[in-house]
Scaffold this motif. Structure first.
Motif, PDB file in Angstrom:
ATOM      1  N   TYR A  67      18.334  38.993  46.120  1.00 57.18           N
ATOM      2  CA  TYR A  67      17.374  39.732  45.304  1.00 57.18           C
ATOM      3  C   TYR A  67      16.191  40.192  46.157  1.00 57.18           C
ATOM      4  O   TYR A  67      15.779  41.347  46.094  1.00 57.18           O
ATOM      5  CB  TYR A  67      16.890  38.871  44.132  1.00 57.18           C
ATOM      6  N   LEU A  77      19.112  44.264  38.833  1.00 58.48           N
ATOM      7  CA  LEU A  77      19.378  44.020  37.413  1.00 58.48           C
ATOM      8  C   LEU A  77      20.657  43.221  37.218  1.00 58.48           C
ATOM      9  O   LEU A  77      20.714  42.325  36.366  1.00 58.48           O
ATOM     10  CB  LEU A  77      19.477  45.348  36.655  1.00 58.48           C
ATOM     11  N   GLU A  78      21.660  43.519  38.012  1.00 58.82           N
ATOM     12  CA  GLU A  78      22.922  42.780  37.918  1.00 58.82           C
ATOM     13  C   GLU A  78      22.703  41.292  38.189  1.00 58.82           C
ATOM     14  O   GLU A  78      23.219  40.432  37.474  1.00 58.82           O
ATOM     15  CB  GLU A  78      23.937  43.355  38.904  1.00 58.82           C
ATOM     16  N   LEU A 129      19.894  39.643  37.791  1.00 62.55           N
ATOM     17  CA  LEU A 129      19.114  39.086  36.690  1.00 62.55           C
ATOM     18  C   LEU A 129      19.974  38.877  35.444  1.00 62.55           C
ATOM     19  O   LEU A 129      19.861  37.841  34.768  1.00 62.55           O
ATOM     20  CB  LEU A 129      17.919  39.992  36.371  1.00 62.55           C
ATOM     21  N   PHE A 130      20.855  39.835  35.140  1.00 59.83           N
ATOM     22  CA  PHE A 130      21.738  39.680  33.987  1.00 59.83           C
ATOM     23  C   PHE A 130      22.697  38.501  34.169  1.00 59.83           C
ATOM     24  O   PHE A 130      22.971  37.762  33.227  1.00 59.83           O
ATOM     25  CB  PHE A 130      22.529  40.969  33.710  1.00 59.83           C
ATOM     26  N   ARG A 131      23.191  38.326  35.392  1.00 57.54           N
ATOM     27  CA  ARG A 131      24.072  37.189  35.670  1.00 57.54           C
ATOM     28  C   ARG A 131      23.351  35.869  35.426  1.00 57.54           C
ATOM     29  O   ARG A 131      23.910  34.942  34.829  1.00 57.54           O
ATOM     30  CB  ARG A 131      24.588  37.246  37.113  1.00 57.54           C
ATOM     31  N   GLN A 132      22.110  35.775  35.898  1.00 53.98           N
ATOM     32  CA  GLN A 132      21.338  34.552  35.697  1.00 53.98           C
ATOM     33  C   GLN A 132      21.027  34.352  34.223  1.00 53.98           C
ATOM     34  O   GLN A 132      21.070  33.222  33.717  1.00 53.98           O
ATOM     35  CB  GLN A 132      20.051  34.578  36.532  1.00 53.98           C
ATOM     36  N   LEU A 133      20.733  35.433  33.510  1.00 54.08           N
ATOM     37  CA  LEU A 133      20.467  35.344  32.080  1.00 54.08           C
ATOM     38  C   LEU A 133      21.692  34.828  31.332  1.00 54.08           C
ATOM     39  O   LEU A 133      21.580  33.976  30.444  1.00 54.08           O
ATOM     40  CB  LEU A 133      20.046  36.710  31.539  1.00 54.08           C
ATOM     41  N   ASP A 134      22.877  35.310  31.707  1.00 58.60           N
ATOM     42  CA  ASP A 134      24.119  34.822  31.087  1.00 58.60           C
ATOM     43  C   ASP A 134      24.286  33.320  31.310  1.00 58.60           C
ATOM     44  O   ASP A 134      24.688  32.585  30.402  1.00 58.60           O
ATOM     45  CB  ASP A 134      25.334  35.569  31.638  1.00 58.60           C
ATOM     46  N   HIS A 141      21.914  31.481  28.993  1.00 57.80           N
ATOM     47  CA  HIS A 141      22.404  31.483  27.616  1.00 57.80           C
ATOM     48  C   HIS A 141      23.524  30.461  27.432  1.00 57.80           C
ATOM     49  O   HIS A 141      23.575  29.763  26.409  1.00 57.80           O
ATOM     50  CB  HIS A 141      22.878  32.874  27.197  1.00 57.80           C
TER      51      HIS A 141
END
Length: 120
Positions: A66, A81-82, A84-89, A92
């Motif tokens: 990053y 963004l990819e 960040l989205f992976r970490q967000l998943d 969750h």
């Protein structure tokens, strides 16, 4: 400008941690003509962001990627963004697991308190 000691106090990180982050490519210090490190206000915001990424459990390897992308410029925003989205998943998924654990413990506590008629 902040020398490394003052920057360390402002960020709440040790000098050793700052040097480690620099070695890992997470942060880049500026250099004076005598080769001493210095930092500015934008570096404080960036270090706070790195601290938050760490708190989310993002692996250092992904944080390094990053940071490298960030220093390359805005054209790397889709790749960032990819990440960040992976970490967000991942967060969750962890949240779902934690909710299941909480439900389990709450049911057991209710059983012990005689609130729940089923015996677990």
């Amino acid at each position: 400008h902040y020398a490394i000691g003052e920057f360390s106090r402002k960020c709440g990180l040790s000098i050793d941690t700052l040097r480690y982050y620099e070695k890992e490519g997470l942060i880049h210090s500026h250099r004076l003509t005598n080769n001493h490190r210095y930092y500015d206000e934008t570096d404080i915001a960036w270090v706070q962001f790195i601290i938050r990424l760490k708190q989310t459990g993002m692996p250092i390897k992904h944080m390094r990627t990053y940071a490298k992308l960030r220093y390359q410029g805005d054209e790397t925003i889709p790749q960032r963004l990819e990440l960040l989205f992976r970490q967000l998943d991942k967060l969750h998924a962890q949240q779902k697991d934690i909710d299941l654990h909480i439900d389990f413990l709450e049911k057991k506590i209710k059983t012990y308190l005689g609130i729940d008629s089923s015996k677990n």
